[in-house]
Enzyme design. Sequence first.
Site, PDB file in Angstrom:
ATOM      1  N   GLY A  19       0.824  -1.203   0.000  1.00 52.90           N
ATOM      2  CA  GLY A  19       0.000   0.000   0.000  1.00 52.90           C
ATOM      3  C   GLY A  19       0.856   1.250   0.000  1.00 52.90           C
ATOM      4  O   GLY A  19       1.803   1.366   0.785  1.00 52.90           O
ATOM      5  N   GLY A  21      -0.411   4.565   0.184  1.00 49.50           N
ATOM      6  CA  GLY A  21      -1.131   5.757   0.625  1.00 49.50           C
ATOM      7  C   GLY A  21      -0.314   6.500   1.677  1.00 49.50           C
ATOM      8  O   GLY A  21       0.895   6.288   1.821  1.00 49.50           O
ATOM      9  N   GLY A  24       1.403   4.006   4.310  1.00 48.24           N
ATOM     10  CA  GLY A  24       2.468   3.209   3.708  1.00 48.24           C
ATOM     11  C   GLY A  24       3.683   4.044   3.362  1.00 48.24           C
ATOM     12  O   GLY A  24       4.827   3.645   3.632  1.00 48.24           O
ATOM     13  N   PHE A 124     -13.523  21.627  13.246  1.00 45.23           N
ATOM     14  CA  PHE A 124     -14.033  20.377  12.681  1.00 45.23           C
ATOM     15  C   PHE A 124     -14.936  19.703  13.702  1.00 45.23           C
ATOM     16  O   PHE A 124     -14.839  19.963  14.903  1.00 45.23           O
ATOM     17  CB  PHE A 124     -12.865  19.449  12.303  1.00 45.23           C
ATOM     18  N   GLN A 245     -18.202   4.243   9.431  1.00 43.16           N
ATOM     19  CA  GLN A 245     -18.671   5.626   9.472  1.00 43.16           C
ATOM     20  C   GLN A 245     -19.394   6.015   8.195  1.00 43.16           C
ATOM     21  O   GLN A 245     -18.872   5.815   7.092  1.00 43.16           O
ATOM     22  CB  GLN A 245     -17.475   6.563   9.671  1.00 43.16           C
ATOM     23  N   HIS A 247     -20.307   9.166   6.296  1.00 41.14           N
ATOM     24  CA  HIS A 247     -20.006  10.605   6.282  1.00 41.14           C
ATOM     25  C   HIS A 247     -21.310  11.348   6.015  1.00 41.14           C
ATOM     26  O   HIS A 247     -22.074  10.974   5.125  1.00 41.14           O
ATOM     27  CB  HIS A 247     -18.983  10.934   5.192  1.00 41.14           C
ATOM     28  N   LEU A 257     -17.490  12.789  -1.943  1.00 41.15           N
ATOM     29  CA  LEU A 257     -17.361  13.433  -0.638  1.00 41.15           C
ATOM     30  C   LEU A 257     -17.387  14.954  -0.711  1.00 41.15           C
ATOM     31  O   LEU A 257     -16.731  15.561  -1.548  1.00 41.15           O
ATOM     32  CB  LEU A 257     -16.033  12.989   0.000  1.00 41.15           C
ATOM     33  N   THR A 259     -16.311  17.660   1.986  1.00 38.45           N
ATOM     34  CA  THR A 259     -15.582  17.664   3.255  1.00 38.45           C
ATOM     35  C   THR A 259     -16.353  18.335   4.389  1.00 38.45           C
ATOM     36  O   THR A 259     -17.090  19.309   4.176  1.00 38.45           O
ATOM     37  CB  THR A 259     -14.219  18.361   3.103  1.00 38.45           C
ATOM     38  N   GLU A 260     -16.110  17.805   5.590  1.00 38.42           N
ATOM     39  CA  GLU A 260     -16.620  18.428   6.803  1.00 38.42           C
ATOM     40  C   GLU A 260     -16.038  19.837   6.971  1.00 38.42           C
ATOM     41  O   GLU A 260     -16.579  20.664   7.694  1.00 38.42           O
ATOM     42  CB  GLU A 260     -16.218  17.550   7.988  1.00 38.42           C
ATOM     43  N   ARG A 291     -19.502  12.861  13.426  1.00 34.61           N
ATOM     44  CA  ARG A 291     -20.135  12.418  12.188  1.00 34.61           C
ATOM     45  C   ARG A 291     -21.278  11.426  12.398  1.00 34.61           C
ATOM     46  O   ARG A 291     -22.276  11.466  11.693  1.00 34.61           O
ATOM     47  CB  ARG A 291     -19.076  11.805  11.268  1.00 34.61           C
ATOM     48  N   HIS A 357     -18.146   5.809   4.388  1.00 32.85           N
ATOM     49  CA  HIS A 357     -16.930   6.601   4.219  1.00 32.85           C
ATOM     50  C   HIS A 357     -15.673   5.951   4.794  1.00 32.85           C
ATOM     51  O   HIS A 357     -14.619   5.996   4.172  1.00 32.85           O
ATOM     52  CB  HIS A 357     -17.150   7.961   4.892  1.00 32.85           C
ATOM     53  N   GLU A 391      -5.923   2.912   7.660  1.00 30.64           N
ATOM     54  CA  GLU A 391      -7.331   2.526   7.783  1.00 30.64           C
ATOM     55  C   GLU A 391      -7.525   1.020   7.887  1.00 30.64           C
ATOM     56  O   GLU A 391      -8.520   0.567   8.446  1.00 30.64           O
ATOM     57  CB  GLU A 391      -8.143   3.079   6.600  1.00 30.64           C
ATOM     58  N   ARG A 402     -14.986   7.760  14.322  1.00 31.86           N
ATOM     59  CA  ARG A 402     -13.788   8.574  14.134  1.00 31.86           C
ATOM     60  C   ARG A 402     -14.142  10.050  14.024  1.00 31.86           C
ATOM     61  O   ARG A 402     -15.083  10.420  13.321  1.00 31.86           O
ATOM     62  CB  ARG A 402     -13.043   8.137  12.858  1.00 31.86           C
TER      63      ARG A 402
END
Length: 592
Positions: A19, A21, A24, A124, A245, A247, A257, A259-260, A291, A357, A391, A402
């Site tokens: 991975g 991301g 990783g 947030f 979760q 979202h 998405l 965003t918050e 959330r 999400h 994740e 979360r």
Amino acid sequence: MASITKSLPRRQFDVVVVGAGGAGMRCSLQLAQAGLSVAVLSKVFPTRSHTVAAQGGVSASLGNMSEDHWYWHMYDTVKGSDWLGDQDAIEFMCREAPHAVYELEHFGMPFDRNQDGTIYQRPFGGHTANFGEKPVQRACAAADRTGHAMLHTLYQRNVAARTQFFVEWMALDLLRNEAGDVLGVTALEMETGEIYVLEGKRVVLATGGAGRIWAASTNAFINTGDGLGMAARAGLPLQDMEFWQFHPTGVAGAGVLITEGVRGEGGILLNKDGERFMERYAPTLKDLAPRDFVSRSMDQEIKEGRGCGDGSYVVLKLDHLGADVIKKRLPSIREIAIKFGNVDPIKDPIPVVPTIHYQMGGIPTNYYGQVVTQTPTGENKIVNGLYAIGECAATSVHGANRLGTNSLLDLIVFGRAAGNHIVDSHPEKTHSHQEINESSIEYSLDRVNRLESRTSGEKAQDVGNKIRVAMQAHCGVFRTLDLLHKGVDQIESLVPEVKDIYFKDKSKVFNTARIEALEVANMIEVARATTKSAANRTESRGAHALNDHPERDDENWLRHTLWFSEGSRLEYKPVQMKPLTAETIPPKARTF
């Protein structure tokens, strides 16, 4: 078969990271800079990993915009987790947060700036000052492209550190010895269709989430739970998989998405009557409640007939922020709204609906990223050679729900922590590569060969769609035991179909049908874990809202779920309530 396994091409590394991301690449950077040989496998080019889609920010108690403290951040995270988060891991993450963010800044990450040159921070959901007294500005942001900025920054640093990337490779299975130590992975090179044995003195799973087991998801198509499938097939447990979760703000009809951070900048949710309904549900935090709370409130508005348009969504209003703020702080959101919602948020509200999400559960680990399983006496046992971060891991800092911006923080804190733990164990000095159990390689080859040799059966996309439809229908924002038990039966009935998947095109080069079939084999393990774990938790906690048992039950359910693939078996273990140095935060009712 033994002669075939011996003839497979092999590569040897100190560490194999699966991975590319944020988690990783933060881990691989630490390893490569220490001089270790590192292989990073990724199904897509690293900067297309799903971290690139994170928008709103990364949390840290810097105190640039308002007074803040790491212990307040810890309190919010424990409360947000509905007391299912392990408090030692949460303290570690919140204490490390400022250092991890400043380190990113020094790597060259282009954070937005305040007038005095410090990092810009926005409010947030669920982040407060002085133990819930008022919202706090804790989300360090790069406009609404924070994950994009983070991923590119980490990729550039990895290139400079000479990390070896294996792009468009898919890891298949964990390889172990007789003692159960992890010694590498089998992996498929998509370009040639060849299977390799990649030996590693340490293996790090950083494969992200599995949100694509739902029909409506904010997740990328690559998020099929590959690391979780690998762990489950190796006999390792998956932890707290009932907690997913939703979202609050996915674009209605598209799932993309929003965003918050929009609500952090001052955006508000409205029902068909133009009412700011969150004031009824969360009088203090309003639209910036956690959330799970906002998603259930939106769902209730829709169910009670106050949805907008055809009644299936509510709207997110941000035109009052002004065109300049939207263009400066939320440029990508405006682009998404125009392309996927057919509205310009400078003039009109965005139609939104709760959308799957993020997974709070995953492969159980300690706060160094080491994977842990259970002994027969119920104690944690470290799986030698195996780490999980990001994740795909249950560390568990998110517990049952979360807080926004804690996901990007999770990636960099635990990616770095796992990297440091591996470096300190000196894999380059400890031993040469051990003998891998041939049956471990044979098992992986046999899985692929059965796919290759099958001349009839089910199509991967059909079985995948059945999984997604079943999960969408039976494991939503609000759950009932009847729905969940039907979901368990439906998902289990698909197991034989997964084993019967067939594809007509047997070519080797970039055969996406083969990749999809292998992904569905991972998706079914995650779906089984989710439905069985949810059907057996008879309480409501965080994202698991069960109509039959609407209250949280700390006496019986202040514990983590462990699901084992063989026999779909469940075990449980206690939540770690004792922090490292801080005072324990005892459970109480969540109000906002």
